[in-house]
Design a protein around this motif. Structure first.
Motif, PDB file in Angstrom:
ATOM      1  N   THR A 112     -33.054  13.870  15.800  1.00  0.00           N
ATOM      2  CA  THR A 112     -33.012  14.092  17.245  1.00  0.00           C
ATOM      3  C   THR A 112     -33.295  15.558  17.549  1.00  0.00           C
ATOM      4  O   THR A 112     -32.669  16.440  16.968  1.00  0.00           O
ATOM      5  N   THR A 113     -34.229  15.792  18.456  1.00  0.00           N
ATOM      6  CA  THR A 113     -34.640  17.161  18.763  1.00  0.00           C
ATOM      7  C   THR A 113     -34.259  17.566  20.180  1.00  0.00           C
ATOM      8  O   THR A 113     -34.081  16.724  21.067  1.00  0.00           O
ATOM      9  N   LYS A 114     -34.145  18.877  20.360  1.00  0.00           N
ATOM     10  CA  LYS A 114     -33.866  19.459  21.668  1.00  0.00           C
ATOM     11  C   LYS A 114     -34.676  20.731  21.769  1.00  0.00           C
ATOM     12  O   LYS A 114     -34.729  21.508  20.818  1.00  0.00           O
ATOM     13  N   TYR A 115     -35.315  20.951  22.933  1.00  0.00           N
ATOM     14  CA  TYR A 115     -36.146  22.126  23.130  1.00  0.00           C
ATOM     15  C   TYR A 115     -35.760  22.864  24.408  1.00  0.00           C
ATOM     16  O   TYR A 115     -35.351  22.255  25.401  1.00  0.00           O
ATOM     17  N   LYS A 168     -41.301  23.603  25.542  1.00  0.00           N
ATOM     18  CA  LYS A 168     -41.644  22.180  25.474  1.00  0.00           C
ATOM     19  C   LYS A 168     -43.163  21.989  25.576  1.00  0.00           C
ATOM     20  O   LYS A 168     -43.821  22.591  26.413  1.00  0.00           O
TER      21      LYS A 168
END
Length: 122
Positions: free
Chosen positions: A56-59, A64
């Motif tokens: 799971t990724t978050k930017y 982005k």
């Protein structure tokens, strides 16, 4: 103890690309989150991107669509592919390992790498 070593920083022209790598080593049993933060001169350290052990990724909104984070759980390595770089991306980039479970002691720990300079300039 755990050590993080970053590589891949440097000088690049606007619109160019760089790939950062960070390898974690030491008494590691597992690492839940790995990520990248950056700090520009005169500014606070800010999150760039994180990735969980499950992918799971978050930017940050500012990266982005331009940056991609990935990791290899087998080697405890995290990567940051940076494209379409802008002068405002200039900063020291720090690797982070969070919720690290070690083989030699109980608890969960957070570690930081020493940082690698990324400069975007013509």
């Amino acid at each position: 103890q755990v050590q993080l070593v970053e590589s891949g920083g440097g000088l690049v022209q606007p619109g160019g690309s760089l790939r950062l790598s960070c390898a974690a080593s030491g008494s590691i049993f597992s690492i839940n989150f790995m990520g990248w933060y950056r700090q520009a001169p005169g500014k606070e350290r800010e999150l760039v991107a994180t990735i969980s052990s499950g992918g799971t990724t978050k930017y940050a909104d500012s990266v982005k669509g331009r940056f991609t984070i990935s990791r290899d759980n087998a080697s405890n390595t995290v990567y940051l592919q940076m494209k379409s770089l802008k002068p405002e991306d200039t900063a020291v980039y720090y690797c982070n390992a969070d919720e690290v479970v070690e083989t030699t002691r109980s608890g969960r720990y957070r570690y930081w790498g020493p940082g690698t300079q990324v400069t975007v300039s013509s």
